[in-house]
Each structure stands twice: as structure tokens, then as C-alpha cells.
Scaffold this active site. Sequence first.
Site, PDB file in Angstrom:
ATOM      1  N   GLU A   5      50.179  74.610  17.565  1.00  0.00           N
ATOM      2  CA  GLU A   5      51.278  73.658  17.379  1.00  0.00           C
ATOM      3  C   GLU A   5      51.596  72.933  18.686  1.00  0.00           C
ATOM      4  O   GLU A   5      51.906  71.743  18.691  1.00  0.00           O
ATOM      5  CB  GLU A   5      52.514  74.374  16.837  1.00  0.00           C
ATOM      6  CG  GLU A   5      52.333  74.850  15.404  1.00  0.00           C
ATOM      7  CD  GLU A   5      53.617  75.408  14.812  1.00  0.00           C
ATOM      8  OE1 GLU A   5      54.623  75.512  15.547  1.00  0.00           O
ATOM      9  OE2 GLU A   5      53.608  75.746  13.614  1.00  0.00           O
ATOM     10  N   GLU A   6      51.513  73.653  19.809  1.00  0.00           N
ATOM     11  CA  GLU A   6      51.770  73.021  21.108  1.00  0.00           C
ATOM     12  C   GLU A   6      50.754  71.913  21.377  1.00  0.00           C
ATOM     13  O   GLU A   6      51.101  70.835  21.880  1.00  0.00           O
ATOM     14  CB  GLU A   6      51.712  74.067  22.225  1.00  0.00           C
ATOM     15  CG  GLU A   6      51.929  73.466  23.613  1.00  0.00           C
ATOM     16  CD  GLU A   6      51.797  74.492  24.736  1.00  0.00           C
ATOM     17  OE1 GLU A   6      51.517  74.076  25.881  1.00  0.00           O
ATOM     18  OE2 GLU A   6      51.961  75.703  24.470  1.00  0.00           O
ATOM     19  N   ARG A   7      49.498  72.175  21.042  1.00  0.00           N
ATOM     20  CA  ARG A   7      48.452  71.179  21.291  1.00  0.00           C
ATOM     21  C   ARG A   7      48.612  69.969  20.383  1.00  0.00           C
ATOM     22  O   ARG A   7      48.410  68.832  20.820  1.00  0.00           O
ATOM     23  CB  ARG A   7      47.078  71.840  21.145  1.00  0.00           C
ATOM     24  CG  ARG A   7      46.773  72.759  22.328  1.00  0.00           C
ATOM     25  CD  ARG A   7      45.643  73.739  22.072  1.00  0.00           C
ATOM     26  NE  ARG A   7      45.498  74.617  23.242  1.00  0.00           N
ATOM     27  CZ  ARG A   7      44.812  75.750  23.262  1.00  0.00           C
ATOM     28  NH1 ARG A   7      44.202  76.166  22.156  1.00  0.00           N
ATOM     29  NH2 ARG A   7      44.733  76.483  24.362  1.00  0.00           N
TER      30      ARG A   7
END
Length: 248
Positions: free
Chosen positions: A106-108
Site C-alpha cells: 500500500e505504501e508503494r
Amino acid sequence: DIKTTAVRKGDEYVINGGKMWITSGSQADWMCLLANTSEGPPHQNKSLICLPMNLPGIHVAKKIDKLGMRSSDTAQIFFEDVRVPCKNLIGEEGKGFIYQMLQFQEERLWGVATVLTPMETIIQETIDYTRQRKVFGQPVLHNQTVHFRLAELATEVELLRSLLHRAVALHVEGNDVTKFASMAKLKAGRLTREVTDCCLQFWGGMGFTSEVLVSRFYRDLRLMSIGGGTDETMLSIICKYMDILPRK
């Protein structure tokens, strides 16, 4: 490789070690700390701990002087016999690495989403500048080299947006999007470098000053190929999912 340890003693963890590249580290009230809590295999010996930053033994060594993202403080921090209650453990002991890897996807994807608008802005500002900036009696934009290149860059941005939308849609449906998220992150890192470098060139001498947005994005967006997993890490993940990564 994580060296920080959190050793359980009674109902507390005793933490020793250090951390580098901690975002907001010089002003944060709490830290989500990943530390080794056992001597087991690297993927099974780490835990996440919620750590108040006002505890004795926490030393913020320095605020790191960075190339870009200068309004975001990044710190080096050391821990010396820092005691925190075991109830501050996040989830299960030994599952920290897994939790960290899960949130990385999700961060990426978030990282990819955050660079689309800056790239659009850079391209549009470059169009506006080269349209009014004249060399040898005609706007810089009228050179085919310039307007063709800007068209190519705009196309690349739209292709990246489509990959992001596909990955997010699959993720929302509950699918494993590790490969697509890694592909999008890899492309975003490389494309931000390409867009900012090309556009800065079209600004000429003005692009080499700190007065224009393109030079700031040139510095700030360079982090995209490093933070949250390097380009090389993304390539290794993609190769793994393609089953072409050599086995150890």
C-alpha cells in the site's frame, strides 16, 4: 539489516541499538519500531513495538541534511537500555517482518499516486515557460525536439496512471498485487527522474536555480527510486514473481 534488539525482561522490553533515516524523528511523539525480539531466522525474529519518544535512553543524534524533501525532518536515533511495557507490542511477537512487508504494498502504491500530479505540474509549467521563452526569435516550445519530448513524457505519465488504477482495483478486490505494485513503484521512480531531468533541461539556466519548481522537484522526487524500496529491490521482487530470480 536490522541490528536493534528488544529483549523481554519481565513485563518490559529492553531496547538497544539505533535507527537511521527516521522520518519526523526529531519531532515525533511516538515511533513504530521494528526490532529483533529473538535469535530466530531473520524473517521470523522481528516484532513491531509502539515506542514513546520521551522515554529515558532515547537519543536523537542528529537531523540529517538531505538533498531534497528538506521540509521533512529525517533523523538518526540511538537507543540505550530503553524500557517499554510489553503491552506496547503491535500484533504478535515475531510477526513484525510480515506486517512490514504487507504494508509496503500500500505504501508503494501510495508513493506512485503522490508523484502523478507533480509530474503533470512540471510538464505543464515547462510548456508554459517554453511557450513564452524565445531563442533566435521563436518560442523554445516550437522546436520539435521540445514539443515531441513533452508529448512522450505526458504519455508515459498516463501509462503509469493506468497501471496504478489497475493495481489499486485488484488490491481493493483482495488480490495480491505485489508484482504490479513493484512494477508501478519501479516505473514511478525512473519516470520522475526522466521527467524532472528533461524538463529542467528545457528551462535552461533558470532550471539550474532554486527559484523554479522544476529544480525543487528534480531534488525531491529523486527519493522515489530509493525510499520505500529501491529500484533494484523492485526488480528482484518482479523477477521473483516471474520465477526468473536465481535461487540461492
